[in-house]
Design an enzyme around this catalytic site. Structure first.
Site, PDB file in Angstrom:
ATOM      1  N   ARG A  54       0.812  -1.216   0.000  1.00  0.00           N
ATOM      2  CA  ARG A  54       0.000   0.000   0.000  1.00  0.00           C
ATOM      3  C   ARG A  54       0.847   1.268   0.000  1.00  0.00           C
ATOM      4  O   ARG A  54       0.420   2.327  -0.470  1.00  0.00           O
ATOM      5  CB  ARG A  54      -0.935  -0.022   1.214  1.00  0.00           C
ATOM      6  CG  ARG A  54      -1.976   1.069   1.227  1.00  0.00           C
ATOM      7  CD  ARG A  54      -2.776   1.036   2.524  1.00  0.00           C
ATOM      8  NE  ARG A  54      -3.531  -0.200   2.653  1.00  0.00           N
ATOM      9  CZ  ARG A  54      -4.753  -0.378   2.184  1.00  0.00           C
ATOM     10  NH1 ARG A  54      -5.356   0.602   1.536  1.00  0.00           N
ATOM     11  NH2 ARG A  54      -5.371  -1.527   2.347  1.00  0.00           N
ATOM     12  N   GLY A  58      -0.629  -0.437   8.268  1.00  0.00           N
ATOM     13  CA  GLY A  58      -1.934  -0.351   8.929  1.00  0.00           C
ATOM     14  C   GLY A  58      -3.050  -1.054   8.203  1.00  0.00           C
ATOM     15  O   GLY A  58      -4.127  -1.256   8.764  1.00  0.00           O
ATOM     16  N   GLY A 163      -5.221  -9.823   4.312  1.00  0.00           N
ATOM     17  CA  GLY A 163      -6.538  -9.229   4.543  1.00  0.00           C
ATOM     18  C   GLY A 163      -7.558  -9.515   3.466  1.00  0.00           C
ATOM     19  O   GLY A 163      -7.507 -10.536   2.776  1.00  0.00           O
ATOM     20  N   LEU A 205     -24.437   0.017   8.049  1.00  0.00           N
ATOM     21  CA  LEU A 205     -25.072   0.803   9.106  1.00  0.00           C
ATOM     22  C   LEU A 205     -24.182   1.948   9.565  1.00  0.00           C
ATOM     23  O   LEU A 205     -24.655   3.069   9.792  1.00  0.00           O
ATOM     24  CB  LEU A 205     -25.430  -0.098  10.290  1.00  0.00           C
ATOM     25  CG  LEU A 205     -26.486  -1.176  10.043  1.00  0.00           C
ATOM     26  CD1 LEU A 205     -26.799  -1.913  11.341  1.00  0.00           C
ATOM     27  CD2 LEU A 205     -27.769  -0.583   9.458  1.00  0.00           C
ATOM     28  N   LEU A 339     -12.312  -9.403  11.687  1.00  0.00           N
ATOM     29  CA  LEU A 339     -12.172  -8.262  12.586  1.00  0.00           C
ATOM     30  C   LEU A 339     -10.692  -7.989  12.837  1.00  0.00           C
ATOM     31  O   LEU A 339      -9.892  -8.916  12.973  1.00  0.00           O
ATOM     32  CB  LEU A 339     -12.878  -8.538  13.914  1.00  0.00           C
ATOM     33  CG  LEU A 339     -14.405  -8.705  13.851  1.00  0.00           C
ATOM     34  CD1 LEU A 339     -14.950  -9.213  15.175  1.00  0.00           C
ATOM     35  CD2 LEU A 339     -15.069  -7.380  13.473  1.00  0.00           C
ATOM     36  N   HIS A 464     -21.011   3.618  41.105  1.00  0.00           N
ATOM     37  CA  HIS A 464     -22.316   4.275  40.903  1.00  0.00           C
ATOM     38  C   HIS A 464     -22.114   5.792  40.856  1.00  0.00           C
ATOM     39  O   HIS A 464     -21.374   6.336  41.662  1.00  0.00           O
ATOM     40  CB  HIS A 464     -23.266   3.929  42.042  1.00  0.00           C
ATOM     41  CG  HIS A 464     -24.572   4.665  41.973  1.00  0.00           C
ATOM     42  ND1 HIS A 464     -25.588   4.283  41.126  1.00  0.00           N
ATOM     43  CD2 HIS A 464     -25.012   5.768  42.629  1.00  0.00           C
ATOM     44  CE1 HIS A 464     -26.614   5.106  41.277  1.00  0.00           C
ATOM     45  NE2 HIS A 464     -26.282   6.021  42.186  1.00  0.00           N
TER      46      HIS A 464
END
Length: 485
Positions: A54, A58, A163, A205, A339, A464
């Site tokens: 590339r 990464g 990948g 999404l 992932l 809390h």
């Protein structure tokens, strides 16, 4: 004289491609799996090289995936919050908020370049040799590098970490302007008036949310009967409802795309649901129907590495291919989800295996996150999977409507759903819909790694007021009863 002749011979050998550079490990691919494997192997005392074509390290994740998409998701969430929700916090003037598209894209690229450069720094720190070019495997455990650098590397071990890449539809080839993959959808020159998203999975999404917040009319077309059908059914239904309500995204479920016409920089999609057909015209189309392993030109056929029908490299339980000395990890293999963090764990595991250690990756405890607002996070099995397998289970749910921190944040939406074995109380899965779901899921991942029960979590003191108390109360709902609902 001898020194002069020796140097001359070395130069001639290098020019004639006889020159060979030897390494203990050569990693092909500098994405999350590859660069982590390279660094870990170097930390364990090996002479390591990493080959990446590339030009920046990464992989997809840092360059055109996880990192730039999260930068846009974060920025557009703040913009949407300021414009739509600030008034309920008592902050006036939200309608006057504007987005500067150029600065939005610059901030995204600053995050990308900073992190990619950081990996190069880690390579130098750990003495990993970085080759810029495309790697091709040849017999004799050799990797031929062509591109910005041209070398032939010899390696005791080769790790394939190349990948994946987006899948194209045959009638909708990517031009990355009108018909885009996830790469093009990160860099629209302007906000598209209409955006059709083919595929209601994670990418669809997330990127649909980005452009919906910026004013695009977004329609998600999903072949399944619910978005992200790999999710727990209750979770899928909840996130679809919330995205429609809060961001105005439309959904066409159980619908296939059968064809397309591109005219005047617009795309008209032919849709079909059952016997009903319709057309949908949009200024841009994001095709997010999945990813396939990237093995083009890798030379697997040269050395006989086996791949399955989907093009995935076949490996055993120790990430070894059928060819001695060749290993594979990440999106390119036939094991686990696609992932970045799964690939990282595999990279570490292979490096440790090469060092004589006995690592382990539990694929059942790899968390998943969809970074919409609210986020969706999960680990382990969902309810329909467990019931289909005939497991006797208990389900505990707790809504953020009853969580004090969610109420004070004026965001009491979503829930936590815990699933346990009915007899042993062992936690089998946990699912969260909440703005901080990606952070909250870590507790459940750790619990499942140690084989914890819901009672283990339910009897652990949680600060809390925090959102994490909802995780505790959902677990309490499994072995006893929640207090606040």
């Amino acid at each position: 004289m001898c020194i002069h002749v020796t140097l001359q011979v070395i130069v001639m050998m290098r020019r004639s491609s006889i020159w060979r550079v030897a390494h203990d490990v050569v990693v092909i691919g500098g994405g999350p799996g590859g660069y982590v494997a390279a660094i870990k192997a170097a930390q364990l005392g090996m002479n390591v090289a990493c080959v990446e074509m590339r030009g920046t390290l990464g992989g997809t994740c840092l360059n055109v995936g996880c990192i730039p998409s999260k930068a846009l998701l974060n920025a557009t969430h703040m913009y949407h919050d300021a414009k739509v929700n600030f008034s309920k916090y008592g902050i006036e003037g939200g309608e006057n908020v504007k987005i500067n598209h150029e600065k939005l894209m610059k901030q995204k690229m600053d995050a990308v370049s900073g992190l990619c450069g950081g990996i190069e720094g880690l390579f130098k720190k750990n003495k990993v040799t970085y080759y810029k070019g495309k790697g091709r495997i040849e017999k004799g455990n050799k990797v031929v590098v062509t591109g910005a650098q041209n070398e032939t590397l010899e390696a005791k071990n080769i790790i394939i970490a190349t990948g994946g890449e987006p899948i194209q539809l045959p009638f909708l080839p990517f031009d990355e302007k009108t018909v885009v993959s996830s790469t093009g959808a990160l860099s629209f020159a302007k906000v598209p008036k209409d955006l059709a998203v083919i595929g209601g999975g994670v990418i669809g999404l997330e990127l649909g949310s980005v452009w919906a917040r910026l004013g695009s009319k977004v329609t998600v077309i999903e072949l399944g009967e619910e978005v992200s059908p790999f999710l727990d059914k209750e979770v899928s239904k909840e996130i679809r409802s919330l995205l429609k309500k809060h961001e105005g995204i439309d959904f066409k479920l159980g619908t296939s795309v059968t064809g397309a016409d591109i005219k005047s920089n617009k795309v008209t999609l032919q849709l079909q649901k059952g016997d009903t057909k319709e057309n949908l015209t949009a200024e841009a189309v994001l095709v997010s129907v999945g990813r396939r392993p990237y093995t083009s030109g890798l030379g697997l056929e040269n050395v006989g590495v086996k791949v399955n029908k989907r093009g995935q490299v076949e490996i055993n339980d120790h990430w070894q291919t059928n060819v001695p000395g060749i290993w594979a990890i990440g999106d390119v293999v036939d094991k686990g989800p696609q992932l970045a963090h799964k690939a990282e764990d595999e990279g570490i595991a292979v490096a440790e295996t090469l060092a004589g250690q006995k690592p382990h990756v539990d694929y059942n405890t790899i968390p998943g996150v969809i970074y919409t607002n609210p986020e969706v996070a999960w680990v382990g099995k969902n309810e329909q999977e467990l019931r289909a397998a005939g497991r006797e289970i208990k389900v505990g749910k707790f809504p953020f409507l009853a969580n004090s921190r969610a109420k004070t944040n004026a965001a009491p939406i979503g829930f936590v759903k815990a699933i346990t074995d009915a007899k042993t109380d062992q936690l089998l899965g946990l699912h969260i819909v909440n703005a901080q779901a990606g952070e909250l899921i870590a507790e459940a991942v750790l619990a499942m790694e140690y084989g914890a029960s819901s009672e283990d979590i339910g009897r652990t003191c949680h600060a809390h007021p925090t959102l994490s108390e909802a995780v505790k109360e959902a677990c309490m709902a499994c072995f006893a009863k929640p207090i606040h609902f």
